[in-house]
Design an enzyme around this catalytic site. Structure first.
Site, PDB file in Angstrom:
ATOM      1  CG  ASN A   1      -0.415  13.126  -8.418  1.00  0.00           C
ATOM      2  OD1 ASN A   1       0.455  13.044  -9.276  1.00  0.00           O
ATOM      3  ND2 ASN A   1      -0.960  14.290  -8.072  1.00  0.00           N
TER       4      ASN A   1
ATOM      5  CB  CYS B   1       5.029  19.140 -11.614  1.00  0.00           C
ATOM      6  SG  CYS B   1       4.929  17.476 -10.936  1.00  0.00           S
TER       7      CYS B   1
HETATM    8  O1  RRO Z   1       2.350  13.840 -13.412  1.00  0.00           O
HETATM    9  C1  RRO Z   1       2.406  14.173 -12.224  1.00  0.00           C
HETATM   10  O2  RRO Z   1       2.913  13.451 -11.360  1.00  0.00           O
HETATM   11  C2  RRO Z   1       1.885  15.471 -11.774  1.00  0.00           C
HETATM   12  C3  RRO Z   1       1.991  16.665 -12.469  1.00  0.00           C
HETATM   13 BR1  RRO Z   1       2.705  16.778 -14.185  1.00  0.00          BR
HETATM   14  C4  RRO Z   1       1.548  17.883 -11.888  1.00  0.00           C
HETATM   15  O3  RRO Z   1       1.641  18.990 -12.433  1.00  0.00           O
HETATM   16  N1  RRO Z   1       1.019  17.807 -10.645  1.00  0.00           N
HETATM   17  C5  RRO Z   1       0.891  16.647  -9.976  1.00  0.00           C
HETATM   18  O4  RRO Z   1       0.393  16.646  -8.844  1.00  0.00           O
HETATM   19  N2  RRO Z   1       1.338  15.493 -10.553  1.00  0.00           N
END
Ligand code: RRO
Length: 312
Positions: A69, A128
């Site tokens: 993601n 992240c």
């Molecule tokens: O929102 C994201 O794309 C996201 C976050 Br904040 C995170 O801490 N870890 C991740 O895999 N996606």
């Protein structure tokens, strides 16, 4: 009597399963549903001072072993999110508010508002894998310590630092956040990754880089929990690839006092929380463990970890 309750610093959970940040957690109503399905508590989506729409689609992609993601930290901003906190408040479930910002003061300002809105604990998103500023926090122990210190001096509820495996100095980061007063550590975030569409011959995600979650990352997450537990004996939330109760037990034996579940919901639905809890309970009964605490970190050296707040 087998007792599934677990305690991380002063955070008490009825069972060691938590909703991981990033799933069903920008809505108070959905978080209530998750708690009603058996989760011991919920972690919110990472909340910032101002609204953020996130990246354009595609933002999620399924690969062998999990999901990649790059949502782009979408959130309504803390002031708007307070409405969701109001929905959660009467239910009195443990709510761990995940926060992020551009600097320590922003983290602290968001944490204060969420504490006032009834959060039980704070989780600092220092990890992240595709947001430049958060990558800096995840790699720079000084910065990670500064954020932790700023939030600790601003709130009275427990503060957990969510750290990444993508650092050459995992224990250095752990040392910095614990030294700055963190009440515990969440390990780990998703792992930086990319997938290429061979038909269009381009990266799949609009952001190119995303974070890999799910079964594929479990051994890496368990390794991080184990390394931290062996060195620090601090409260740890394990996250990364918990799919069934056996995964949860593995994290607990590695040193986690609770596990967070996210990607598995996509495959198993909300029943995953009850099934994992029930499986842990049966494992405890079969093996003569009365409390979760009796199992925490057993694989590290056989000695019982002592929580940071219980050392003094
Ligand atoms: O929102 C994201 O794309 C996201 C976050 Br904040 C995170 O801490 N870890 C991740 O895999 N996606």
């Amino acid at each position: 009597m087998t007792n599934l309750q677990t305690k991380l610093s002063s955070l008490r959970l009825n069972n060691p399963t938590l909703l991981a940040s990033g799933f069903l957690d920008v809505s108070g109503k959905l978080m209530l549903r998750v708690a009603g399905s058996g989760a011991g508590g919920v972690v919110t989506k990472s909340i910032a001072p101002k609204p953020n729409p996130g990246y354009v689609n595609p933002t999620v992609f399924e690969v062998e072993g999990g999901l990649i993601n790059a949502m782009g930290l979408p959130n309504p901003g803390v002031n708007e999110f307070l409405k969701e906190m109001e929905i959660l408040r009467p239910a009195r479930i443990p709510v761990i508010a995940s926060v992020y910002g551009k600097n320590p003061d922003e983290f602290a300002a968001v944490a204060v508002k969420l504490q006032e809105a009834g959060a039980t604990a704070i989780e600092l998103n220092l990890s992240c894998p595709h947001a430049q500023k958060l990558i800096e926090f995840s790699q720079d122990s000084h910065l990670a310590g500064e954020v932790t210190g700023a939030v600790k001096s601003a709130v009275g509820i427990p503060v957990f630092a969510k750290i990444a495996q993508e650092t050459s100095d995992l224990l250095g980061i752990a040392d910095a956040v614990l030294g700055a007063g963190a009440d515990g550590i969440t390990a780990i975030n998703t792992i930086r990754s990319t997938s290429i569409d061979i038909t269009i011959r381009k990266p799949v995600l609009s952001n190119v880089y995303g974070g890999l979650s799910g079964k594929a990352i479990k051994p890496i997450a368990v390794r991080c929990v184990y390394e931290i537990a062996k060195q620090y004996h601090c409260p740890i939330m394990g996250v990364g690839g918990v799919y069934d109760w056996k995964d949860a037990v593995e994290f607990i034996l590695a040193g986690a006092s609770a596990v967070q579940i996210g990607t598995a919901i996509t495959y198993r639905g909300l029943k995953v929380f009850n099934e994992v809890s029930e499986g842990i309970k049966q494992y405890m009964e079969t093996n003569g463990f009365r409390s979760v605490r009796d199992m925490v970190g057993l694989a590290t050296d056989g000695s019982e970890p002592i929580a940071v707040d219980q050392k003094a």
